[in-house]
Design a protein around this motif. Structure first.
Motif: not given
Length: 137
Positions: A44-45, A47-49, A92
């Motif tokens: 998840r991290e 993908r998010e970052e 982002n």
């Protein structure tokens, strides 16, 4: 473990993100959310970052470190993935920039010394296969 980091490798470099909150270069990763495994946190991290959706994150080890405010010791799950090509990355709110860092070079004053050392240790470790098993030769 309260957090996970990912060492993303390409050729002889590893990916660092410029964290918007800490204002330093560091490995992608972050804090576990309720109900998540350490592996799910790493996926998840990442993908998010970065915008990366990668399969095959391999457990590289556990880092133990001391923090000073408040004073405590913590464990951190570390994963790695090797990429054949440099992927497109997405700037982002969390990651303001990206850099492919060669561990043979100094990380710089604006880099997390902990993350740089973790990256160096992962790259120096013997190759592993799935789930951290020794790679077959």
């Amino acid at each position: 473990m309260p957090a996970s980091l990912v060492v993303v490798r390409h050729a002889d470099t590893i990916l660092l993100i410029f964290d918007s909150w800490r204002r330093q270069w560091e490995l992608p990763g972050g804090t576990r959310e309720p109900g998540e495994s350490a592996h799910q946190t790493a996926v998840r991290e990442l993908r998010e970052e970065t915008g990366l959706e990668v399969a095959g994150l391999v457990h590289a080890g556990v880092a133990e470190f001391a923090l000073v405010a408040p004073q405590r010791r913590e464990l951190l799950a570390v994963y790695q993935v090797r990429l054949e090509a440099v992927p497109p990355l997405t700037v982002n709110d969390e990651a303001l920039a990206f850099r492919w860092w060669s561990i043979s070079e100094p990380a710089g004053e604006d880099a997390s010394p902990l993350d740089a050392e973790i990256g160096r240790l992962v790259v120096a470790a013997p190759p592993t296969g799935p789930a951290g098993a020794p790679a077959s030769t």
